[in-house]
Design a protein around this motif. Structure first.
Motif, short mmCIF file in Angstrom:
data_model
loop_
_atom_site.label_atom_id
_atom_site.label_comp_id
_atom_site.label_asym_id
_atom_site.label_seq_id
_atom_site.Cartn_x
_atom_site.Cartn_y
_atom_site.Cartn_z
N ALA A 76 -14.93 -56.04 -31.16
CA ALA A 76 -16.22 -56.39 -30.56
C ALA A 76 -16.08 -57.59 -29.64
CB ALA A 76 -17.24 -56.67 -31.66
N VAL A 77 -15.33 -58.58 -30.06
CA VAL A 77 -15.11 -59.77 -29.22
C VAL A 77 -14.39 -59.38 -27.93
CG1 VAL A 77 -13.85 -61.96 -29.07
CG2 VAL A 77 -15.21 -61.44 -31.09
N ASN A 78 -13.40 -58.53 -28.04
CA ASN A 78 -12.68 -58.07 -26.85
C ASN A 78 -13.62 -57.34 -25.90
OD1 ASN A 78 -10.17 -59.13 -27.46
ND2 ASN A 78 -9.53 -57.32 -28.59
N TRP A 79 -14.51 -56.51 -26.43
CA TRP A 79 -15.48 -55.79 -25.61
C TRP A 79 -16.39 -56.77 -24.88
CZ3 TRP A 79 -20.90 -55.27 -26.05
CH2 TRP A 79 -21.46 -54.32 -25.21
N ILE A 80 -16.87 -57.78 -25.60
CA ILE A 80 -17.76 -58.78 -25.00
C ILE A 80 -17.01 -59.58 -23.92
CG2 ILE A 80 -19.02 -60.93 -25.48
CD1 ILE A 80 -19.73 -59.61 -28.23
N LEU A 81 -15.78 -59.95 -24.21
CA LEU A 81 -14.99 -60.70 -23.23
C LEU A 81 -14.72 -59.87 -21.98
CD1 LEU A 81 -12.46 -62.62 -25.51
CD2 LEU A 81 -14.41 -63.56 -24.24
N ASN A 82 -14.51 -58.57 -22.16
CA ASN A 82 -14.31 -57.68 -21.01
C ASN A 82 -15.56 -57.64 -20.14
OD1 ASN A 82 -11.64 -56.95 -21.31
ND2 ASN A 82 -12.13 -55.22 -22.63
N LEU A 83 -16.73 -57.65 -20.76
CA LEU A 83 -17.98 -57.69 -19.98
C LEU A 83 -18.05 -58.97 -19.17
CD1 LEU A 83 -20.72 -56.44 -22.47
CD2 LEU A 83 -19.86 -55.28 -20.45
N LYS A 84 -17.74 -60.06 -19.81
CA LYS A 84 -17.78 -61.37 -19.15
C LYS A 84 -16.78 -61.42 -18.01
CE LYS A 84 -17.32 -66.32 -20.17
NZ LYS A 84 -16.35 -66.71 -19.20
N ASN A 85 -15.56 -60.96 -18.26
CA ASN A 85 -14.52 -60.98 -17.23
C ASN A 85 -14.86 -60.07 -16.07
OD1 ASN A 85 -13.05 -62.81 -18.71
ND2 ASN A 85 -11.77 -61.26 -19.67
N LYS A 87 -17.82 -59.38 -14.92
CA LYS A 87 -18.85 -60.04 -14.14
C LYS A 87 -18.24 -61.16 -13.29
CE LYS A 87 -23.41 -62.06 -14.41
NZ LYS A 87 -24.52 -62.43 -15.23
N GLU A 88 -17.29 -61.89 -13.84
CA GLU A 88 -16.67 -62.98 -13.10
C GLU A 88 -15.81 -62.47 -11.95
OE1 GLU A 88 -14.57 -65.22 -16.05
OE2 GLU A 88 -16.40 -66.18 -16.80
N GLU A 89 -15.24 -61.26 -12.11
CA GLU A 89 -14.39 -60.69 -11.06
C GLU A 89 -15.21 -60.12 -9.91
OE1 GLU A 89 -11.93 -57.88 -13.07
OE2 GLU A 89 -10.85 -59.42 -14.18
N SER A 90 -16.49 -59.84 -10.16
CA SER A 90 -17.34 -59.23 -9.11
C SER A 90 -17.72 -60.21 -8.04
CB SER A 90 -18.62 -58.69 -9.73
OG SER A 90 -18.31 -57.68 -10.66
#
Length: 90
Positions: A76-85, A87-90
């Motif tokens: 779950a933490v990895n999934w959340i971090l992927n969402l955050k990452n 957004k930052e890459e966009s």
């Protein structure tokens, strides 16, 4: 996976059960001692936690012990971090 996880975590009783299992493996009876609800109610909470893979159970003698499954939290933490990452890459 995540739907069951979030549903399980939405309930305060289930979150308290997870907190108890951080310290050590417990039987449903030992878990029930910490709450003012019926043992069948605790069993239902444990079933929801098991369906979400948040806890595992193992039989030792005549007792079933429940333990915390940290793998699902890592996913779950990895999934959340992927969402955050993302957004930052966009």
């Amino acid at each position: 996976m995540l739907n069951a996880l979030f549903k399980a975590l939405a309930d305060p009783t289930r979150r308290q059960i997870l907190d108890l299992l951080k310290a050590k493996d417990l039987t449903s009876g030992e878990i029930a001692e910490h709450f003012q609800v019926s043992k069948p109610n605790i069993s239902q909470h444990l079933s929801i936690l098991k369906n979400a893979d948040l806890v595992t159970s193992s039989k030792k003698g005549k007792f079933v012990y429940y333990s915390l499954n940290t793998t699902i939290f890592e996913e779950a933490v990895n999934w959340i971090l992927n969402l955050k990452n993302s957004k930052e890459e966009s």
